[in-house]
Design a protein around this motif. Sequence first.
Motif, mmCIF file in Angstrom:
data_model
loop_
_atom_site.group_PDB
_atom_site.id
_atom_site.type_symbol
_atom_site.label_atom_id
_atom_site.label_comp_id
_atom_site.label_asym_id
_atom_site.label_seq_id
_atom_site.Cartn_x
_atom_site.Cartn_y
_atom_site.Cartn_z
ATOM 1 N N ARG A 292 0.860 -1.189 0.000
ATOM 2 C CA ARG A 292 0.000 0.000 0.000
ATOM 3 C C ARG A 292 0.890 1.231 0.000
ATOM 4 O O ARG A 292 2.061 1.164 0.353
ATOM 5 C CB ARG A 292 -0.955 0.008 1.203
ATOM 6 C CG ARG A 292 -0.298 -0.190 2.539
ATOM 7 C CD ARG A 292 -1.321 -0.458 3.651
ATOM 8 N NE ARG A 292 -0.666 -0.938 4.859
ATOM 9 C CZ ARG A 292 -0.201 -0.161 5.833
ATOM 10 N NH1 ARG A 292 -0.335 1.169 5.746
ATOM 11 N NH2 ARG A 292 0.385 -0.672 6.901
ATOM 12 N N ARG A 347 -6.492 8.044 0.117
ATOM 13 C CA ARG A 347 -7.069 6.916 -0.617
ATOM 14 C C ARG A 347 -7.218 7.249 -2.099
ATOM 15 O O ARG A 347 -7.028 6.393 -2.963
ATOM 16 C CB ARG A 347 -8.420 6.527 -0.013
ATOM 17 C CG ARG A 347 -8.283 5.750 1.298
ATOM 18 C CD ARG A 347 -9.638 5.452 1.895
ATOM 19 N NE ARG A 347 -9.517 4.678 3.132
ATOM 20 C CZ ARG A 347 -10.470 4.599 4.050
ATOM 21 N NH1 ARG A 347 -11.628 5.242 3.864
ATOM 22 N NH2 ARG A 347 -10.293 3.874 5.145
ATOM 23 N N GLN A 350 -3.768 6.847 -3.682
ATOM 24 C CA GLN A 350 -3.409 5.446 -3.873
ATOM 25 C C GLN A 350 -4.207 4.829 -5.018
ATOM 26 O O GLN A 350 -3.648 4.095 -5.850
ATOM 27 C CB GLN A 350 -3.650 4.655 -2.592
ATOM 28 C CG GLN A 350 -3.373 3.160 -2.739
ATOM 29 C CD GLN A 350 -3.365 2.429 -1.404
ATOM 30 O OE1 GLN A 350 -2.330 2.311 -0.775
ATOM 31 N NE2 GLN A 350 -4.541 1.949 -0.988
ATOM 32 N N ARG A 354 -1.511 3.452 -7.699
ATOM 33 C CA ARG A 354 -1.001 2.090 -7.512
ATOM 34 C C ARG A 354 -1.393 1.128 -8.628
ATOM 35 O O ARG A 354 -0.541 0.372 -9.112
ATOM 36 C CB ARG A 354 -1.415 1.531 -6.144
ATOM 37 C CG ARG A 354 -0.640 0.266 -5.788
ATOM 38 C CD ARG A 354 -0.853 -0.182 -4.352
ATOM 39 N NE ARG A 354 -0.001 -1.327 -4.058
ATOM 40 C CZ ARG A 354 -0.323 -2.593 -4.340
ATOM 41 N NH1 ARG A 354 -1.490 -2.877 -4.894
ATOM 42 N NH2 ARG A 354 0.526 -3.568 -4.062
#
Length: 406
Positions: A292, A347, A350, A354
């Motif tokens: 993460r 969030r 990410q 990602r």
Amino acid sequence: MSSTTTSGPLEVDVCIVGAGPVGATLACRLATDGMKVAIIDRAALPPMEHPAFDGRAYAIAAGSRRLLEDAGVWQRLPMDSCDIREIRVTDGRPGRPPSRLFLEFGREDADQPFGAMIEARALRVALNASLHATPGLHVFAPDEGVVTRNPDGAVIRTTSGRVIHARLVVAAEGRRSPLRDQARITVTRLPYNQCGIVCAVAHERPHEGRALEHFLPAGPFAQLPMAGTAEHPNLSALVWTESEKAARRLADLPHDAFAHEIRRRMGDDWLGAVNPVGRRWVYPLSAQYAQRYIDTRLALVGDAAHGIHPIAGQGLNLGFRDVIAMADILRGVHAGGGDVGAVDVLRRYQARCRPANMLMLVATDALERLFGNDNPVLRLARDVGLATVNRITPLRRSFARHAMGL
């Protein structure tokens, strides 16, 4: 601006730990958007400015160049960059002509250069100048910070005695990020048991802005066009992959023998005679990814979040894409008076970065495995694949735009 001594805590929106190319660019970009930023690095910045040409250079994709321009960095480069206007992708074996099936991205595939080559020392000089010239940016280097994070914010206590209060801490410390470890974020590593050799060559004929990616059984060999100098008007950077043992043996060869090995890997002699200049660097290669990118009041960027095989030259550009995404998200939050370190903001960062980064990691890993062998069946399949993409103009142009970060 440099740090100054005051009695009270320094209040900032974002504190970045790590002043490498990704962390420093992020600091400048956020500050130009009006945020208050602190950046900390354990190393002093001026010694990073290697005064002599050392053979290292960066391939900056078109999207990354736009980021550096917006951050005020590109304008401060102390020497010329070199546009990459053509990219030829070939397959072959050392000492033999390349396959007649190839892929070439030409000037008709994009309305601007695919990217630009800049010397590593030039980018460092420009970053250092920008860090100290950008309003709202506080630089602590050499210095270190102890970070304490909680749901309400973060406190950073530096070795120099400053206390910094931040809404968000960004880990830009590289592959061995202490802040990532402190947050107990798991990292998966993929060793390649290979090393990259990095150097530069002067050559007889001009490169005309063409880059070469020549796939060989031991790994890719890349020639990247650079701006010439008075001493070496025709200059290119080289990055090539070998097994760990072979890479160190090659890097230690005498000058003429090293030049001979370079010529064997060029595929043909389109650049004429080559003459290695500057230092030779050997780097172990591996890929890694963090499970993460975020934790309480913490976000990872660049190599702290991911590291990929250099087969496509996208490592630094992937870090710059993190910067583009984070700056875009935080700009909107800050302009609206929001909390740049809030859970929902992190969030979003990410979710935006990602999946795309993981896709790039998988793609480069697959490319390395597909092209880094001498299996005749795979060899034929990849050559046909290159030629097929070369013939399908929309597909070729789509590949080019993605590599450019646009």
